[in-house]
Every structure is written in structure tokens, then in C-alpha cells.
Design a protein around this motif. Structure first.
Motif, PDB file in Angstrom:
ATOM      1  N   PRO A 101       0.823  -1.216   0.000  1.00 26.52           N
ATOM      2  CA  PRO A 101       0.000   0.000   0.000  1.00 26.52           C
ATOM      3  C   PRO A 101       0.856   1.264   0.000  1.00 26.52           C
ATOM      4  O   PRO A 101       1.917   1.308   0.621  1.00 26.52           O
ATOM      5  N   GLY A 102       0.381   2.262  -0.724  1.00 23.83           N
ATOM      6  CA  GLY A 102       1.041   3.563  -0.715  1.00 23.83           C
ATOM      7  C   GLY A 102       2.386   3.600  -1.400  1.00 23.83           C
ATOM      8  O   GLY A 102       3.082   4.597  -1.328  1.00 23.83           O
ATOM      9  N   ALA A 103       2.793   2.535  -2.054  1.00 27.68           N
ATOM     10  CA  ALA A 103       4.112   2.486  -2.678  1.00 27.68           C
ATOM     11  C   ALA A 103       4.065   3.132  -4.063  1.00 27.68           C
ATOM     12  O   ALA A 103       3.006   3.416  -4.611  1.00 27.68           O
ATOM     13  N   ILE A 104       5.229   3.323  -4.619  1.00 24.78           N
ATOM     14  CA  ILE A 104       5.347   3.918  -5.948  1.00 24.78           C
ATOM     15  C   ILE A 104       5.469   2.815  -6.989  1.00 24.78           C
ATOM     16  O   ILE A 104       5.653   1.646  -6.642  1.00 24.78           O
ATOM     17  N   ALA A 122       1.995  -3.247 -10.834  1.00 25.51           N
ATOM     18  CA  ALA A 122       0.944  -2.437 -11.452  1.00 25.51           C
ATOM     19  C   ALA A 122       0.209  -1.697 -10.346  1.00 25.51           C
ATOM     20  O   ALA A 122       0.214  -2.122  -9.192  1.00 25.51           O
ATOM     21  N   ALA A 123      -0.448  -0.588 -10.720  1.00 28.65           N
ATOM     22  CA  ALA A 123      -1.234   0.171  -9.746  1.00 28.65           C
ATOM     23  C   ALA A 123      -2.320  -0.729  -9.182  1.00 28.65           C
ATOM     24  O   ALA A 123      -2.910  -1.541  -9.891  1.00 28.65           O
ATOM     25  N   ASP A 124      -2.577  -0.578  -7.903  1.00 28.13           N
ATOM     26  CA  ASP A 124      -3.545  -1.418  -7.207  1.00 28.13           C
ATOM     27  C   ASP A 124      -4.713  -0.571  -6.743  1.00 28.13           C
ATOM     28  O   ASP A 124      -4.532   0.389  -6.009  1.00 28.13           O
ATOM     29  N   GLY A 125      -5.912  -0.923  -7.141  1.00 32.67           N
ATOM     30  CA  GLY A 125      -7.108  -0.218  -6.668  1.00 32.67           C
ATOM     31  C   GLY A 125      -7.536   0.883  -7.596  1.00 32.67           C
ATOM     32  O   GLY A 125      -6.873   1.221  -8.574  1.00 32.67           O
ATOM     33  N   ASP A 126      -8.699   1.450  -7.290  1.00 31.23           N
ATOM     34  CA  ASP A 126      -9.247   2.528  -8.101  1.00 31.23           C
ATOM     35  C   ASP A 126      -9.771   3.597  -7.151  1.00 31.23           C
ATOM     36  O   ASP A 126     -10.821   3.391  -6.532  1.00 31.23           O
ATOM     37  N   PRO A 127      -9.185   4.719  -6.862  1.00 31.20           N
ATOM     38  CA  PRO A 127      -7.908   5.151  -7.409  1.00 31.20           C
ATOM     39  C   PRO A 127      -6.766   4.316  -6.844  1.00 31.20           C
ATOM     40  O   PRO A 127      -6.942   3.627  -5.848  1.00 31.20           O
ATOM     41  N   PRO A 128      -5.578   4.363  -7.450  1.00 37.88           N
ATOM     42  CA  PRO A 128      -4.470   3.526  -6.971  1.00 37.88           C
ATOM     43  C   PRO A 128      -4.135   3.813  -5.513  1.00 37.88           C
ATOM     44  O   PRO A 128      -3.976   4.955  -5.134  1.00 37.88           O
ATOM     45  N   HIS A 129      -4.103   2.768  -4.718  1.00 37.72           N
ATOM     46  CA  HIS A 129      -3.752   2.878  -3.299  1.00 37.72           C
ATOM     47  C   HIS A 129      -2.379   2.288  -3.030  1.00 37.72           C
ATOM     48  O   HIS A 129      -1.957   2.207  -1.901  1.00 37.72           O
ATOM     49  N   GLY A 130      -1.701   1.841  -4.031  1.00 32.92           N
ATOM     50  CA  GLY A 130      -0.401   1.206  -3.903  1.00 32.92           C
ATOM     51  C   GLY A 130      -0.103   0.439  -5.174  1.00 32.92           C
ATOM     52  O   GLY A 130      -0.657   0.742  -6.231  1.00 32.92           O
ATOM     53  N   VAL A 131       0.753  -0.550  -5.057  1.00 27.76           N
ATOM     54  CA  VAL A 131       1.117  -1.369  -6.213  1.00 27.76           C
ATOM     55  C   VAL A 131       1.071  -2.839  -5.830  1.00 27.76           C
ATOM     56  O   VAL A 131       1.154  -3.193  -4.649  1.00 27.76           O
ATOM     57  N   SER A 132       0.940  -3.699  -6.837  1.00 32.18           N
ATOM     58  CA  SER A 132       0.942  -5.137  -6.570  1.00 32.18           C
ATOM     59  C   SER A 132       1.617  -5.867  -7.720  1.00 32.18           C
ATOM     60  O   SER A 132       1.655  -5.385  -8.858  1.00 32.18           O
ATOM     61  N   ALA A 133       2.148  -7.018  -7.400  1.00 30.14           N
ATOM     62  CA  ALA A 133       2.705  -7.944  -8.393  1.00 30.14           C
ATOM     63  C   ALA A 133       1.862  -9.204  -8.311  1.00 30.14           C
ATOM     64  O   ALA A 133       1.408  -9.594  -7.229  1.00 30.14           O
TER      65      ALA A 133
END
Length: 179
Positions: A101-104, A122-133
Motif C-alpha cells: 500500500p502507498g508504494a510507488i 501495477a497500480a492497485d485499486g481505483d484510485p491507486p492505493h499502492g502497487v501489486s505484483a
């Protein structure tokens, strides 16, 4: 003459006592010297914290893993209090998602005792709340994370590394996703 000798002695005695000064007031006690002052050097400034070269010697990120069942499978969240630092989640697509969460948007580098791999995010969530692999549930990196010797590391440029314990919650999510 017998009377003369005692009279002469008394006269001499009274003369001698009249010449002696009266006793003076008692003298004050001699001043006691104060103990010498010890000069103590100020403490040396603290040396800057040295980060060990080997990631297995880095201090663990504070927090605990929490496992929970969700409507789409299960997840394990790592953090302290209400702050989540990392999450491993089994999605509807039978993929395991590693989320920060909250990462770039820079890649994750995952280090375990048996494997190191760079994962695109990739961006995670809508709006992006962080990133995920995202990884397929049978990816060997997931087993390497779960069976790493005590810990694994998630590194990402621009953020502090996460040194996470390899507890059972991690493997439980992976097994839920495989089942």
C-alpha cells in the motif's frame, strides 16, 4: 617561718594566675577541603547506524502477520496496529498478489534464502492505493518466500525495504489459492 613559706607561695601563685590571659572563645573548626571535582569528558557522539551488508542481518520490520478469509479467498496482512505495510492475497483468478500500500510504481525485488527475483508491479485499486505484483499460485517464488529461513525481504526503489518474517500465514494463503 613556717607561716611565711605558705604565704610566699600563695603570693607567687596569685601573681602567676593574674598574668595568664583568660581563656578565649573556642576556635572554629578548621575548614574542610571540598573533595576535588572530577572532570568527566562528554560522551562521544553516537556513530551513525551501520546497515549490515547481508540482508539476513537487517532488523526486522516491526509488525505481525494477520490471516483472514475473504469473499474471494484469503489474505495475510503484515503491519503494526492499523497500518498495513504488505499484503499477500489470493485473488479470484487463482493468482497470488503481493501488494504494498502507498508504494510507488517501481519493481519489487523479493529476496529469500534460496531465491531472488525482480517482479514488475501495477497500480492497485481505483484510485491507486499502492502497487501489486501477481504470480500464478504454483510459482516457485511463493514456496521460497514461505520456506525462507526466518525472513524474506521486499525491496522497492524509493521506499525503505521490508524485512518480513516467513510465518505460516504466508503459506496458508498460497495453499488456499492452490486448492
Amino acid at each position: 617561718m613556717r607561716i611565711l613559706i605558705p604565704l610566699a607561695a600563695a603570693a607567687v601563685l596569685s601573681f602567676v594566675t593574674s598574668c595568664v590571659a583568660p581563656p578565649s572563645a573556642p576556635r572554629p573548626p578548621a575548614p574542610v577541603a571540598a573533595p576535588p571535582v572530577r572532570l568527566v569528558a562528554p560522551p562521544a557522539p553516537a556513530a551513525p547506524a551501520v546497515v549490515p551488508i547481508d540482508w539476513r542481518d537487517w532488523p526486522q520490520t516491526p509488525g505481525d502477520w494477520r490471516y483472514e478469509r475473504t469473499s474471494f479467498g484469503s489474505q495475510a496482512s503484515f503491519g503494526s496496529g492499523s497500518t498495513g505495510a504488505f499484503r499477500i492475497e489470493c485473488g479470484n483468478d487463482r493468482h497470488v498478489h503481493l501488494e504494498r500500500p502507498g508504494a510507488i510504481g517501481t519493481a519489487f525485488t523479493i529476496r529469500t534464502s534460496s531465491m531472488t527475483r525482480v517482479l514488475s508491479v501495477a497500480a492497485d485499486g481505483d484510485p491507486p492505493h499502492g502497487v501489486s505484483a501477481s504470480l500464478p499460485a504454483n510459482d516457485p517464488l511463493l514456496d521460497a518466500i514461505g520456506f525462507s529461513r526466518g525472513r524474506f525481504v521486499v525491496e522497492q526503489a524509493g521506499t525503505p525495504p521490508l524485512v518480513l518474517p516467513a510465518w505460516a500465514e504466508v503459506e496458508r494463503v498460497v495453499e488456499d489459492c492452490r486448492g
